[in-house]
Design a protein around this motif. Structure first.
Motif, PDB file in Angstrom:
ATOM      1  N   LEU A  30       0.493  -1.029  -0.125  1.00  0.00           N
ATOM      2  CA  LEU A  30      -0.219   0.121   0.090  1.00  0.00           C
ATOM      3  C   LEU A  30       1.157   1.334   0.138  1.00  0.00           C
ATOM      4  O   LEU A  30       0.549   1.878  -0.812  1.00  0.00           O
ATOM      5  CB  LEU A  30      -1.017   0.173   1.290  1.00  0.00           C
ATOM      6  CG  LEU A  30      -1.913   0.825   1.346  1.00  0.00           C
ATOM      7  CD1 LEU A  30      -3.046   1.370   0.388  1.00  0.00           C
ATOM      8  CD2 LEU A  30      -2.567   0.920   2.589  1.00  0.00           C
ATOM      9  N   VAL A  31       2.024   1.712   1.072  1.00  0.00           N
ATOM     10  CA  VAL A  31       3.320   2.242   0.563  1.00  0.00           C
ATOM     11  C   VAL A  31       3.602   2.866  -0.613  1.00  0.00           C
ATOM     12  O   VAL A  31       3.481   3.500  -0.879  1.00  0.00           O
ATOM     13  CB  VAL A  31       4.003   2.204   1.988  1.00  0.00           C
ATOM     14  CG1 VAL A  31       4.838   3.073   2.107  1.00  0.00           C
ATOM     15  CG2 VAL A  31       2.879   2.709   3.881  1.00  0.00           C
ATOM     16  N   HIS A  32       3.982   1.603  -1.107  1.00  0.00           N
ATOM     17  CA  HIS A  32       4.943   1.251  -2.744  1.00  0.00           C
ATOM     18  C   HIS A  32       3.440   1.777  -3.324  1.00  0.00           C
ATOM     19  O   HIS A  32       4.246   3.311  -3.971  1.00  0.00           O
ATOM     20  CB  HIS A  32       4.909   0.152  -2.731  1.00  0.00           C
ATOM     21  CG  HIS A  32       5.386  -0.236  -4.237  1.00  0.00           C
ATOM     22  ND1 HIS A  32       7.078   0.310  -4.598  1.00  0.00           N
ATOM     23  CD2 HIS A  32       5.386  -0.480  -5.379  1.00  0.00           C
ATOM     24  CE1 HIS A  32       7.499   0.157  -5.570  1.00  0.00           C
ATOM     25  NE2 HIS A  32       6.111  -0.096  -6.129  1.00  0.00           N
ATOM     26  N   VAL A  33       2.821   1.661  -3.585  1.00  0.00           N
ATOM     27  CA  VAL A  33       1.764   2.241  -3.885  1.00  0.00           C
ATOM     28  C   VAL A  33       1.230   4.079  -4.057  1.00  0.00           C
ATOM     29  O   VAL A  33       1.226   4.725  -5.051  1.00  0.00           O
ATOM     30  CB  VAL A  33       0.112   1.780  -4.324  1.00  0.00           C
ATOM     31  CG1 VAL A  33      -0.920   2.557  -5.358  1.00  0.00           C
ATOM     32  CG2 VAL A  33       0.567   0.371  -5.292  1.00  0.00           C
ATOM     33  N   ALA A  34       1.027   4.038  -2.641  1.00  0.00           N
ATOM     34  CA  ALA A  34       1.098   5.294  -2.504  1.00  0.00           C
ATOM     35  C   ALA A  34       2.025   6.415  -2.870  1.00  0.00           C
ATOM     36  O   ALA A  34       1.719   7.450  -3.726  1.00  0.00           O
ATOM     37  CB  ALA A  34       0.697   5.844  -0.855  1.00  0.00           C
ATOM     38  N   GLN A  35       3.552   6.085  -2.546  1.00  0.00           N
ATOM     39  CA  GLN A  35       4.213   6.494  -2.554  1.00  0.00           C
ATOM     40  C   GLN A  35       4.633   6.946  -4.006  1.00  0.00           C
ATOM     41  O   GLN A  35       4.815   8.057  -4.815  1.00  0.00           O
ATOM     42  CB  GLN A  35       6.124   6.340  -2.043  1.00  0.00           C
ATOM     43  CG  GLN A  35       5.594   6.070  -1.270  1.00  0.00           C
ATOM     44  CD  GLN A  35       7.459   5.591  -0.453  1.00  0.00           C
ATOM     45  OE1 GLN A  35       7.474   4.243  -0.787  1.00  0.00           O
ATOM     46  NE2 GLN A  35       7.787   6.229   0.613  1.00  0.00           N
ATOM     47  N   ALA A  36       4.121   6.139  -4.916  1.00  0.00           N
ATOM     48  CA  ALA A  36       4.463   5.959  -6.485  1.00  0.00           C
ATOM     49  C   ALA A  36       3.507   7.291  -6.654  1.00  0.00           C
ATOM     50  O   ALA A  36       3.802   8.026  -8.312  1.00  0.00           O
ATOM     51  CB  ALA A  36       3.745   4.466  -7.095  1.00  0.00           C
ATOM     52  N   VAL A  37       1.941   7.068  -6.889  1.00  0.00           N
ATOM     53  CA  VAL A  37       1.534   8.522  -6.796  1.00  0.00           C
ATOM     54  C   VAL A  37       1.574   9.343  -6.876  1.00  0.00           C
ATOM     55  O   VAL A  37       1.476  10.471  -7.366  1.00  0.00           O
ATOM     56  CB  VAL A  37      -0.208   8.203  -6.458  1.00  0.00           C
ATOM     57  CG1 VAL A  37      -1.303   8.449  -6.405  1.00  0.00           C
ATOM     58  CG2 VAL A  37      -0.558   6.308  -7.505  1.00  0.00           C
ATOM     59  N   TRP A  38       1.894   9.404  -5.118  1.00  0.00           N
ATOM     60  CA  TRP A  38       2.063  11.014  -4.637  1.00  0.00           C
ATOM     61  C   TRP A  38       3.326  11.574  -5.821  1.00  0.00           C
ATOM     62  O   TRP A  38       3.243  13.325  -5.649  1.00  0.00           O
ATOM     63  CB  TRP A  38       2.229  11.029  -3.339  1.00  0.00           C
ATOM     64  CG  TRP A  38       1.328  10.419  -2.605  1.00  0.00           C
ATOM     65  CD1 TRP A  38       0.061  10.530  -3.290  1.00  0.00           C
ATOM     66  CD2 TRP A  38       0.592   9.898  -1.480  1.00  0.00           C
ATOM     67  NE1 TRP A  38      -1.213  10.280  -2.605  1.00  0.00           N
ATOM     68  CE2 TRP A  38      -0.207   9.863  -1.216  1.00  0.00           C
ATOM     69  CE3 TRP A  38       1.259   9.236  -0.454  1.00  0.00           C
ATOM     70  CZ2 TRP A  38      -1.262   9.415   0.139  1.00  0.00           C
ATOM     71  CZ3 TRP A  38       0.783   9.249   0.442  1.00  0.00           C
ATOM     72  CH2 TRP A  38      -0.484   9.188   0.501  1.00  0.00           C
ATOM     73  N   TYR A  39       4.935  10.541  -5.500  1.00  0.00           N
ATOM     74  CA  TYR A  39       5.927  10.981  -5.681  1.00  0.00           C
ATOM     75  C   TYR A  39       7.489  11.269  -6.920  1.00  0.00           C
ATOM     76  O   TYR A  39       7.559  11.244  -7.239  1.00  0.00           O
ATOM     77  CB  TYR A  39       7.098  10.900  -4.169  1.00  0.00           C
ATOM     78  CG  TYR A  39       6.174  11.479  -2.693  1.00  0.00           C
ATOM     79  CD1 TYR A  39       6.104  13.325  -2.437  1.00  0.00           C
ATOM     80  CD2 TYR A  39       6.219  10.913  -1.989  1.00  0.00           C
ATOM     81  CE1 TYR A  39       4.675  12.929  -1.667  1.00  0.00           C
ATOM     82  CE2 TYR A  39       4.854  11.073  -1.034  1.00  0.00           C
ATOM     83  CZ  TYR A  39       4.733  12.256  -1.171  1.00  0.00           C
ATOM     84  OH  TYR A  39       4.440  12.872   0.123  1.00  0.00           O
TER      85      TYR A  39
END
Length: 144
Positions: A30-39
């Protein structure tokens, strides 16, 4: 400068999250996907196309669509990344809300999840994302 990320890794992470309810998601994925979307600078439209090509299951598609839209609502998402995500979301068939029985409706219902036709949402899993949505975290990423 945005962090470089392999689109195939992003699509694999989406695949993993799509396979089970999001409130049971693996925190690191979940963190990996969020980081990819955000940053990151991963091409979200291409990743969405790749995901949709391999996932005919409607529930999995709705989960990922919901998740991507949910991630655009965090304040750390730049206007540019929100727009990129919205372009990717245009590829997703948007589900109608599921019919809720009077006993199933709770006051804390996730309206966005319901709009995607889901009776599940991120729930408390969103807390796993808190450390990654700060200006300090973003600054460390862009200076790496």
């Amino acid at each position: 400068m945005a962090k470089r990320l392999d689109g195939n890794l992003f699509t694999s992470a989406l695949d993993k999250l799509a396979r089970s309810p999001l409130n049971e998601a693996d925190d690191s994925t979940l963190v990996h996907v969020a980081q990819a979307v955000w940053y990151s600078d991963v091409d979200l439209v291409s990743a969405a196309r790749a995901f949709l090509r391999c996932h005919p299951d409607e529930l999995q598609v709705r989960r990922v669509g919901y998740l991507l839209e949910k991630l655009t609502r965090f304040s750390c998402a730049s206007v540019h990344r929100v727009m990129d995500t919205r372009h990717a979301l245009e590829l997703f068939p948007h589900a109608m809300p599921i019919a809720q029985s009077p006993t199933a409706v709770r006051k804390r219902r996730d309206e966005l999840a319901a709009s995607w036709g889901l009776d599940e949402g991120l729930g408390l899993k969103a807390q796993a994302l808190l450390p990654y949505q700060t200006r300090h975290y973003e600054a460390r990423q862009t200076n790496s």
